[in-house]
Scaffold this active site. Sequence first.
Site, PDB file in Angstrom:
ATOM      1  N   GLU A   7       0.892  -1.176   0.000  1.00 60.15           N
ATOM      2  CA  GLU A   7       0.000   0.000   0.000  1.00 60.15           C
ATOM      3  C   GLU A   7       0.919   1.212   0.000  1.00 60.15           C
ATOM      4  OE1 GLU A   7      -3.149  -0.019  -0.250  1.00 60.15           O
ATOM      5  OE2 GLU A   7      -3.857  -1.939   0.499  1.00 60.15           O
ATOM      6  N   CYS A  26      -2.195   9.204   2.301  1.00 62.99           N
ATOM      7  CA  CYS A  26      -1.954   8.638   0.966  1.00 62.99           C
ATOM      8  C   CYS A  26      -3.113   8.946   0.034  1.00 62.99           C
ATOM      9  CB  CYS A  26      -1.730   7.139   1.072  1.00 62.99           C
ATOM     10  SG  CYS A  26      -3.037   6.287   1.945  1.00 62.99           S
TER      11      CYS A  26
END
Length: 463
Positions: free
Chosen positions: A228, A262
């Site tokens: 991720e 993110c």
Amino acid sequence: MAIASINPATGETLKTFTALTAEKLESKLQLAADTFRSYSQTSFAERSRLMMSAAGILETRKHDYGKIMTIEMGKPLKAAVAEAEKCAWVCRYYAETAEKHLADQIVETNAKKSYVHFQPLGPVLAVMPWNFPFWQVFRFAAPALMAGNVGLLKHASNVPQCALAIEEIFSSAGFPEGAFQTLLIGSDAVEGILNDRRVVAATLTGSEPAGRSVAATAGKQIKKTVLELGGSDPFIVMPSANLDEAVTTAVKARTINNGQSCIAAKRFIVATEIYDEFEKRFVTSMRALKIGDPMEESTDIGPLATPQIVDDLDAQVKRAIATGARVLTGGNKLDRPGNYFEPTVLVDLNIDAPVSCEEIFGPVAMLFRVSGIEEAIRIANATPFGLGSAAWTNDAAEQARFVEGLEAGAVFINAMVASDPRLPFGGVKHSGYGRELAEFGIREFVNIKTVWIEGKPQITQSE
Ligand code: NAP
């Protein structure tokens, strides 16, 4: 990097920690392997009881955990408390659904019976970032432990108190010793752990370089990984959008977690018909944000997590300016103790300059004017990343075009990108691979075993 809690709002070193010795690390790896043998045999009902207990602890002590997050990485306290609540949600979600997600799946074939059976893999290493220091860990740990794996956490070196608090939550919830262990180690120790035969898989949430490094080592060992990584999410606004809502959400989406998410919106791509109005309102709202002590209820933006992040952000803004960008507001470090950077809006970016599609990890927004939907999609996709994306339009045909055309792991229409335990989360391109959350997340670290009971399989000549 030293393992230490340093308050980003003041620069004060609160606590330092010594990395595990080789002997201590060895005994923790052995404990993980030993615990896996018994823990993997426990029932879903038993694991669910323990996971519910972890959820209860998170809820009861959410203010304590919130404070630990805020003093170690600087997010506003109200957001940190909400993060602890969200961790309780993911624990409950998997406590309630793991058995269903991992139930045998009967498949009709010419066997007497054939089905898919899911089994845990073993000790999984989780290398985690500081930006959501509880949430990132729980969204790995809740499904992994419910599936019957055991977890080893290598947390970011600037959030050791969070890392230890999480270990304590699982042990207080009644999980057996060794089901979830925090390893206080630097990133230099990760390669050795990945090479250890007792560790069977790894997940990393973090930057692209860290992802490459972990995936390369795990690849040599043929070990499964989930990555991720970063993002440079587009936030597109078309003429039919509700502009009030779009602007309010755009500011929130850029500045959430002090801009260090993110899935924060990083590039605002706005149709020319409404661009001037959007720009005016967006800049006004960015200027109005209250920067300050993250412990105060009224603070919108706290400090960035480390001085290095401030320096990196400053360098990116300077590079953008050097390639033609103009600063409409902000643009500088704040001259005060702590790691503060002004909320910043950049326009007139050179679309071909690398900085225009890099991940910008802080409260700096880049605005782009576009002539229509195809140009919006082209600019949105002109980045190595592909994590989240948001498009604002009330035109049904445009909505459908965005859903198909945006290269991202998620498309949110008229809403801000967010994670939800019930929906898969992850990216494409350099944002990584694999998925967390929902049934997809819990099936990442399991053996998907085919079972065939009697009957003749169809065999080709080559087999
Ligand atoms: P980072 O520097 O990559 O660190 C993340 C973790 O990886 C830390 O535990 C770090 O340990 C470790 N690490 C760093 N280099 C390593 C290496 N070469 N080998 C093994 N481990 C290594 O990232 P960060 O600055 O903490 O986090 C920000 C990044 O995470 C951003 O790019 C953000 O977009 C990304 N992120 C992605 C998601 C997602 O779900 N896609 C969610 C949150 C954040 P040390 O602290 O000891 O260096």
